[in-house]
Design a protein around this motif. Sequence first.
Motif, mmCIF file in Angstrom:
data_model
loop_
_atom_site.group_PDB
_atom_site.id
_atom_site.type_symbol
_atom_site.label_atom_id
_atom_site.label_comp_id
_atom_site.label_asym_id
_atom_site.label_seq_id
_atom_site.Cartn_x
_atom_site.Cartn_y
_atom_site.Cartn_z
ATOM 1 N N ASN A 1 7.665 -77.575 -13.192
ATOM 2 C CA ASN A 1 8.772 -76.837 -12.617
ATOM 3 C C ASN A 1 9.824 -77.458 -11.992
ATOM 4 O OD1 ASN A 1 10.031 -74.303 -12.089
ATOM 5 N ND2 ASN A 1 8.621 -73.556 -10.512
ATOM 6 N N ILE A 2 9.470 -78.382 -11.255
ATOM 7 C CA ILE A 2 10.546 -79.070 -10.445
ATOM 8 C C ILE A 2 11.225 -80.182 -11.500
ATOM 9 C CG2 ILE A 2 10.938 -81.162 -8.635
ATOM 10 C CD1 ILE A 2 8.586 -80.051 -7.129
ATOM 11 N N PHE A 3 10.625 -80.974 -12.048
ATOM 12 C CA PHE A 3 11.363 -81.803 -12.955
ATOM 13 C C PHE A 3 11.860 -81.538 -14.289
ATOM 14 C CE2 PHE A 3 8.499 -83.940 -10.111
ATOM 15 C CZ PHE A 3 9.498 -85.050 -8.994
ATOM 16 N N LEU A 4 11.335 -80.336 -14.625
ATOM 17 C CA LEU A 4 11.904 -79.991 -16.060
ATOM 18 C C LEU A 4 12.593 -78.482 -16.086
ATOM 19 C CD1 LEU A 4 11.650 -81.070 -18.905
ATOM 20 C CD2 LEU A 4 9.553 -79.936 -19.417
ATOM 21 N N LEU A 5 11.829 -77.608 -15.738
ATOM 22 C CA LEU A 5 12.317 -76.266 -15.569
ATOM 23 C C LEU A 5 13.639 -75.934 -14.596
ATOM 24 C CD1 LEU A 5 9.040 -74.517 -16.439
ATOM 25 C CD2 LEU A 5 10.742 -75.286 -18.009
ATOM 26 N N LEU A 6 13.633 -76.725 -13.496
ATOM 27 C CA LEU A 6 14.497 -76.232 -12.471
ATOM 28 C C LEU A 6 15.948 -76.647 -12.850
ATOM 29 C CD1 LEU A 6 13.071 -77.159 -9.046
ATOM 30 C CD2 LEU A 6 13.930 -75.020 -9.870
ATOM 31 N N PRO A 7 16.155 -77.849 -13.508
ATOM 32 C CA PRO A 7 17.529 -78.097 -14.393
ATOM 33 C C PRO A 7 17.891 -77.019 -15.378
ATOM 34 C CG PRO A 7 16.172 -80.177 -13.954
ATOM 35 C CD PRO A 7 15.279 -79.045 -13.589
ATOM 36 N N LEU A 8 16.804 -76.637 -16.154
ATOM 37 C CA LEU A 8 17.061 -75.700 -17.046
ATOM 38 C C LEU A 8 17.457 -74.287 -16.664
ATOM 39 C CD1 LEU A 8 16.290 -75.508 -20.295
ATOM 40 C CD2 LEU A 8 14.708 -74.257 -19.695
ATOM 41 N N LYS A 9 16.817 -73.966 -15.621
ATOM 42 C CA LYS A 9 17.082 -72.591 -15.032
ATOM 43 C C LYS A 9 18.592 -72.541 -14.367
ATOM 44 C CE LYS A 9 12.320 -71.222 -14.011
ATOM 45 N NZ LYS A 9 11.387 -70.782 -13.205
ATOM 46 N N ALA A 10 18.989 -73.686 -13.733
ATOM 47 C CA ALA A 10 20.166 -73.755 -13.293
ATOM 48 C C ALA A 10 21.389 -73.629 -14.581
ATOM 49 C CB ALA A 10 20.634 -75.415 -12.548
ATOM 50 N N GLN B 1 10.437 -64.944 -7.524
ATOM 51 C CA GLN B 1 10.418 -65.454 -8.680
ATOM 52 C C GLN B 1 11.881 -65.980 -8.890
ATOM 53 O OE1 GLN B 1 9.610 -62.950 -12.077
ATOM 54 N NE2 GLN B 1 7.529 -62.739 -11.059
ATOM 55 N N ASN B 2 12.840 -65.208 -8.193
ATOM 56 C CA ASN B 2 14.272 -65.722 -8.473
ATOM 57 C C ASN B 2 14.658 -66.645 -7.246
ATOM 58 O OD1 ASN B 2 15.544 -64.113 -10.699
ATOM 59 N ND2 ASN B 2 14.096 -62.832 -9.764
ATOM 60 N N LEU B 3 14.296 -66.414 -5.988
ATOM 61 C CA LEU B 3 14.673 -67.304 -4.952
ATOM 62 C C LEU B 3 13.911 -68.441 -4.690
ATOM 63 C CD1 LEU B 3 15.664 -64.980 -1.990
ATOM 64 C CD2 LEU B 3 17.235 -66.069 -3.451
ATOM 65 N N GLY B 4 12.708 -68.488 -5.290
ATOM 66 C CA GLY B 4 11.734 -69.506 -5.082
ATOM 67 C C GLY B 4 12.214 -70.779 -5.710
ATOM 68 N N PRO B 5 12.805 -70.877 -7.082
ATOM 69 C CA PRO B 5 13.143 -71.859 -7.771
ATOM 70 C C PRO B 5 14.605 -72.241 -6.996
ATOM 71 C CG PRO B 5 12.733 -70.090 -9.215
ATOM 72 C CD PRO B 5 12.630 -69.677 -8.099
ATOM 73 N N LEU B 6 15.392 -71.724 -6.462
ATOM 74 C CA LEU B 6 16.637 -72.000 -5.640
ATOM 75 C C LEU B 6 16.249 -72.675 -4.541
ATOM 76 C CD1 LEU B 6 19.600 -72.289 -5.275
ATOM 77 C CD2 LEU B 6 19.245 -69.908 -3.702
ATOM 78 N N LEU B 7 15.117 -72.268 -3.828
ATOM 79 C CA LEU B 7 14.724 -72.972 -2.594
ATOM 80 C C LEU B 7 14.181 -74.187 -3.082
ATOM 81 C CD1 LEU B 7 13.492 -70.201 -0.459
ATOM 82 C CD2 LEU B 7 15.419 -71.335 -0.251
ATOM 83 N N LEU B 8 13.285 -74.233 -4.097
ATOM 84 C CA LEU B 8 12.723 -75.536 -4.700
ATOM 85 C C LEU B 8 13.578 -76.580 -4.892
ATOM 86 C CD1 LEU B 8 9.910 -76.760 -4.978
ATOM 87 C CD2 LEU B 8 9.719 -75.635 -7.430
ATOM 88 N N ALA B 9 14.722 -76.170 -5.719
ATOM 89 C CA ALA B 9 15.699 -77.003 -6.013
ATOM 90 C C ALA B 9 16.229 -77.638 -5.033
ATOM 91 C CB ALA B 9 16.792 -76.318 -6.870
ATOM 92 N N ILE B 10 16.796 -76.883 -3.793
ATOM 93 C CA ILE B 10 17.472 -77.554 -2.648
ATOM 94 C C ILE B 10 16.430 -78.586 -2.088
ATOM 95 C CG2 ILE B 10 18.137 -76.897 -0.366
ATOM 96 C CD1 ILE B 10 19.433 -74.198 -1.698
ATOM 97 N N SER B 11 15.210 -78.109 -1.850
ATOM 98 C CA SER B 11 14.162 -78.911 -1.305
ATOM 99 C C SER B 11 14.130 -80.228 -1.939
ATOM 100 C CB SER B 11 12.877 -78.286 -1.016
ATOM 101 O OG SER B 11 12.854 -77.126 -0.369
ATOM 102 N N THR B 12 14.006 -80.138 -3.260
ATOM 103 C CA THR B 12 13.725 -81.498 -4.206
ATOM 104 C C THR B 12 15.190 -82.246 -4.161
ATOM 105 O OG1 THR B 12 12.360 -80.192 -5.814
ATOM 106 C CG2 THR B 12 13.460 -82.254 -6.464
ATOM 107 N N LEU B 13 16.310 -81.574 -4.120
ATOM 108 C CA LEU B 13 17.582 -82.253 -4.151
ATOM 109 C C LEU B 13 17.573 -83.052 -2.586
ATOM 110 C CD1 LEU B 13 19.779 -79.993 -5.830
ATOM 111 C CD2 LEU B 13 19.086 -82.358 -6.774
ATOM 112 N N THR B 14 17.308 -82.169 -1.615
ATOM 113 C CA THR B 14 17.208 -82.771 -0.338
ATOM 114 C C THR B 14 16.248 -83.961 -0.190
ATOM 115 O OG1 THR B 14 17.715 -80.797 0.755
ATOM 116 C CG2 THR B 14 17.016 -82.521 2.223
ATOM 117 N N ALA B 15 15.006 -83.847 -0.618
ATOM 118 C CA ALA B 15 14.133 -85.123 -0.604
ATOM 119 C C ALA B 15 14.603 -86.195 -1.234
ATOM 120 C CB ALA B 15 12.908 -84.552 -1.176
#
Length: 195
Positions: free
Chosen positions: A177-186, A115-129
């Motif tokens: 999660n990717i486009f709305l909640l990840l920036p909010l979690k950061a 729940q905590n590392l998943g969003p971080l890894l998802l954010a890194i993957s999305t930014l890399t993509a």
Amino acid sequence: AAQARFGAVMCCCGPCAKYRRSALTLLLDQYETQFFRGKPSDFGEDRHLTILMLKAGFRTEYVPDAIAATVVPHSLGPYLRQQLRWARSTFRDTFLALRLLPELDGYLTLDVIGQNLGPLLLAISTLTALAQLVIGGSIPWWTGLTIAAMTMVRCSVAALRARDLRFIGFSLHTPINIFLLLPLKAYALCTLSNS
């Protein structure tokens, strides 16, 4: 429901939770005097109380046929404010739960870390993509497939553990999660001390 298989639901939602009076009385002082980084903390009280219950040795359960009513946001602004509070609470109370996790089942540890590392890894993957798309001009198929596969694995494990196929439907939450909640979690992580 998946966490309930181990008697340790990690967050009993405020409007839906019931506690024994004797258990609550034991923890009331700790509950009412929440501090984070030396400041009083007044958000995420349901998650905080759940962690206190688990640390005290109580079980937390999920009752699938219980019915409760609550007020939910009907527009984007209030929804995002709610998600910001929840994100801060999740990060803050995960720190509280870290010492508790080794005493619980391995699945729960994996779930909380995910729940905590998943969003971080998802954010890194999305930014890399996105960088690959902008800089290289190529569509990042592998990243998209990896995110989809990881989403399906996590949802499938939860569905199997809870013995309920409806958990697979949670995979549809990934684009939100990717486009709305990840920036909010950061933002939440950078402003954890804000009440």
